[in-house]
Scaffold this motif. Sequence first.
Motif, PDB file in Angstrom:
ATOM      1  N   ARG A  11      26.208 -32.588  40.816  1.00 38.72           N
ATOM      2  CA  ARG A  11      26.550 -33.991  41.040  1.00 38.72           C
ATOM      3  C   ARG A  11      27.660 -34.129  42.081  1.00 38.72           C
ATOM      4  NH1 ARG A  11      30.702 -36.186  38.546  1.00 38.72           N
ATOM      5  NH2 ARG A  11      30.481 -35.038  36.591  1.00 38.72           N
ATOM      6  N   ILE A  12      28.688 -33.320  41.948  1.00 41.45           N
ATOM      7  CA  ILE A  12      29.801 -33.384  42.898  1.00 41.45           C
ATOM      8  C   ILE A  12      29.345 -32.951  44.288  1.00 41.45           C
ATOM      9  CG2 ILE A  12      32.052 -32.398  43.464  1.00 41.45           C
ATOM     10  CD1 ILE A  12      32.607 -32.242  40.465  1.00 41.45           C
ATOM     11  N   ALA A  14      26.375 -33.165  45.517  1.00 40.51           N
ATOM     12  CA  ALA A  14      25.512 -34.197  46.106  1.00 40.51           C
ATOM     13  C   ALA A  14      26.311 -35.352  46.684  1.00 40.51           C
ATOM     14  CB  ALA A  14      24.526 -34.703  45.062  1.00 40.51           C
ATOM     15  N   SER A  15      27.499 -35.608  46.130  1.00 44.85           N
ATOM     16  CA  SER A  15      28.326 -36.714  46.621  1.00 44.85           C
ATOM     17  C   SER A  15      29.196 -36.314  47.807  1.00 44.85           C
ATOM     18  CB  SER A  15      29.224 -37.233  45.493  1.00 44.85           C
ATOM     19  OG  SER A  15      30.270 -36.306  45.207  1.00 44.85           O
ATOM     20  N   ALA A  16      29.272 -35.023  48.102  1.00 40.43           N
ATOM     21  CA  ALA A  16      30.206 -34.529  49.118  1.00 40.43           C
ATOM     22  C   ALA A  16      29.737 -34.869  50.530  1.00 40.43           C
ATOM     23  CB  ALA A  16      30.383 -33.024  48.972  1.00 40.43           C
ATOM     24  N   ARG A  17      30.669 -35.297  51.341  1.00 39.79           N
ATOM     25  CA  ARG A  17      30.414 -35.576  52.757  1.00 39.79           C
ATOM     26  C   ARG A  17      31.512 -34.928  53.583  1.00 39.79           C
ATOM     27  NH1 ARG A  17      26.653 -36.695  50.388  1.00 39.79           N
ATOM     28  NH2 ARG A  17      25.377 -38.601  50.355  1.00 39.79           N
ATOM     29  N   LEU A  18      31.128 -34.117  54.549  1.00 39.58           N
ATOM     30  CA  LEU A  18      32.077 -33.425  55.415  1.00 39.58           C
ATOM     31  C   LEU A  18      31.986 -34.011  56.816  1.00 39.58           C
ATOM     32  CD1 LEU A  18      34.149 -31.081  55.413  1.00 39.58           C
ATOM     33  CD2 LEU A  18      32.298 -29.605  56.243  1.00 39.58           C
ATOM     34  N   THR A  19      33.113 -34.530  57.312  1.00 37.54           N
ATOM     35  CA  THR A  19      33.146 -35.203  58.603  1.00 37.54           C
ATOM     36  C   THR A  19      34.039 -34.435  59.568  1.00 37.54           C
ATOM     37  OG1 THR A  19      32.915 -37.327  57.470  1.00 37.54           O
ATOM     38  CG2 THR A  19      33.610 -37.388  59.761  1.00 37.54           C
ATOM     39  N   ASP A  20      33.561 -34.267  60.787  1.00 39.64           N
ATOM     40  CA  ASP A  20      34.326 -33.600  61.842  1.00 39.64           C
ATOM     41  C   ASP A  20      35.259 -34.611  62.496  1.00 39.64           C
ATOM     42  OD1 ASP A  20      35.289 -32.289  64.091  1.00 39.64           O
ATOM     43  OD2 ASP A  20      33.400 -31.291  64.515  1.00 39.64           O
ATOM     44  N   ARG A  21      36.571 -34.327  62.425  1.00 38.65           N
ATOM     45  CA  ARG A  21      37.549 -35.222  63.038  1.00 38.65           C
ATOM     46  C   ARG A  21      38.367 -34.506  64.120  1.00 38.65           C
ATOM     47  NH1 ARG A  21      39.918 -39.306  58.358  1.00 38.65           N
ATOM     48  NH2 ARG A  21      37.900 -40.280  57.876  1.00 38.65           N
ATOM     49  N   GLY A  22      37.683 -33.732  64.917  1.00 41.18           N
ATOM     50  CA  GLY A  22      38.352 -33.055  66.029  1.00 41.18           C
ATOM     51  C   GLY A  22      38.993 -31.759  65.590  1.00 41.18           C
ATOM     52  N   CYS A  24      40.313 -31.229  62.670  1.00 40.11           N
ATOM     53  CA  CYS A  24      40.311 -31.071  61.217  1.00 40.11           C
ATOM     54  C   CYS A  24      38.980 -31.527  60.630  1.00 40.11           C
ATOM     55  CB  CYS A  24      41.463 -31.852  60.588  1.00 40.11           C
ATOM     56  SG  CYS A  24      41.347 -33.640  60.824  1.00 40.11           S
ATOM     57  N   TRP A  25      38.746 -31.088  59.393  1.00 38.88           N
ATOM     58  CA  TRP A  25      37.608 -31.537  58.607  1.00 38.88           C
ATOM     59  C   TRP A  25      38.093 -32.550  57.582  1.00 38.88           C
ATOM     60  CZ3 TRP A  25      32.990 -30.485  60.357  1.00 38.88           C
ATOM     61  CH2 TRP A  25      32.743 -29.289  61.046  1.00 38.88           C
ATOM     62  N   HIS A  26      37.239 -33.530  57.291  1.00 40.52           N
ATOM     63  CA  HIS A  26      37.551 -34.537  56.269  1.00 40.52           C
ATOM     64  C   HIS A  26      36.435 -34.498  55.227  1.00 40.52           C
ATOM     65  CE1 HIS A  26      39.415 -38.110  54.609  1.00 40.52           C
ATOM     66  NE2 HIS A  26      38.239 -38.716  54.593  1.00 40.52           N
ATOM     67  N   LEU A  27      36.757 -34.027  54.035  1.00 42.05           N
ATOM     68  CA  LEU A  27      35.785 -33.871  52.956  1.00 42.05           C
ATOM     69  C   LEU A  27      36.014 -34.960  51.910  1.00 42.05           C
ATOM     70  CD1 LEU A  27      33.610 -32.174  51.412  1.00 42.05           C
ATOM     71  CD2 LEU A  27      35.521 -30.887  50.409  1.00 42.05           C
ATOM     72  N   THR A  28      34.968 -35.694  51.554  1.00 39.27           N
ATOM     73  CA  THR A  28      35.044 -36.689  50.496  1.00 39.27           C
ATOM     74  C   THR A  28      33.997 -36.382  49.438  1.00 39.27           C
ATOM     75  OG1 THR A  28      33.503 -38.200  51.611  1.00 39.27           O
ATOM     76  CG2 THR A  28      35.854 -38.481  52.067  1.00 39.27           C
ATOM     77  N   PHE A  29      34.316 -36.695  48.187  1.00 41.37           N
ATOM     78  CA  PHE A  29      33.356 -36.517  47.088  1.00 41.37           C
ATOM     79  C   PHE A  29      33.851 -37.299  45.871  1.00 41.37           C
ATOM     80  CE2 PHE A  29      36.429 -33.073  47.047  1.00 41.37           C
ATOM     81  CZ  PHE A  29      36.821 -32.954  45.719  1.00 41.37           C
ATOM     82  N   MET A  30      32.992 -37.446  44.893  1.00 49.33           N
ATOM     83  CA  MET A  30      33.336 -38.114  43.640  1.00 49.33           C
ATOM     84  C   MET A  30      33.458 -37.068  42.537  1.00 49.33           C
ATOM     85  SD  MET A  30      33.708 -41.364  44.126  1.00 49.33           S
ATOM     86  CE  MET A  30      33.725 -41.847  42.391  1.00 49.33           C
ATOM     87  N   ALA A  31      34.569 -37.096  41.818  1.00 48.47           N
ATOM     88  CA  ALA A  31      34.783 -36.174  40.696  1.00 48.47           C
ATOM     89  C   ALA A  31      35.859 -36.742  39.791  1.00 48.47           C
ATOM     90  CB  ALA A  31      35.187 -34.787  41.201  1.00 48.47           C
TER      91      ALA A  31
END
Length: 327
Positions: A11-12, A14-22, A24-31
């Motif tokens: 579940r976690i 599946a909710s994860a999104r990794l975004t390239d911000r130059g 750094c990486w920006h990881l978001t998820f629900m937990a």
Amino acid sequence: MVLNDNSIHDRIRASARLTDRGDCWHLTFMAMGTSCRVTFLKTSAAQEFEAALLLWVASFEARYSRFLPESLVSEINRNAGLQWVSVDPETEQLLALCDEAHFLTHATFDPTALPLIQLWNWKRTPAVVPSDEAIQNARQLVGWRRVRRAAGKVFLPEKGMCLDLGGIGKEYAVDQVTGLAVRLGIPGLLVDFGQDICTFGTAPQGRGFWHIGLQDPKQPDRCWTGLGIRDRAVATSGDYFQRFEHNGRRYGHILDVRTGYPVSNGCRAVTVIAPRCTIAGILATSIFVLGAQEGLKMLNALPETEGCIVTDNHQIQSRKFHEFLVS
């Protein structure tokens, strides 16, 4: 105890999104019932860190969420008044932290407050204020000092008593994820689990600090100021989101276990800066309960800890809080 965190990890994940911000990486998820984000500088260990982070968080939620019937916390609660429950070394460490926090906060932090939390149901529609009798009955089941602990086991001595690690769990998880990043050689990161935050090392674009905005409790869609933080944690407690009104009176979601009622002392938000998120989070909520006068005394008495108390009419800062303010 049966722990199966595979479905939680799925579940976690599946909710994860990794975004390239130059840089750094920006990881978001629900937990853990909240929005989580981790911003970290690019490194060869990035993929390993992401995988290890999500796996650790899933395991943590599986063991300590009171909403999961197979969790260790649920097992402890089911056995209240019946028998001891075996616990592992990490759980012993968490319970020891609860004990320290209970003492540090003058007993305003109490992990056995769940009977009161369940009684005050802020999501009920229409809102209902519990009777004085119901509140006093629930209070009889609250009391951290009554919890019995021994090496490798714990026991709640009365049926109906419950543990809830919600007041320390996310903050502990933030600290553990930060430690994981350090061990894997991540040069800099910001961990934010439901506005419980810890920073470490270099910020993006070579800045000397991580920038964190503080919400205005009167206008939560705006920030009243910003903080510049490095190698520190920040936590804010407030009642401006979870609350209800009944017969013209406002009831927030932060309870004073000493009375059984929601806090009503004029505080709207408390922000604390501390070396660890566990400390910052516990202090922010406890200072909110204690009120501006006692809370400020506590802030000024603790080393390496600063904070700001926002009341209905004032912003009250500890001695060196201003040193962290940035535009």
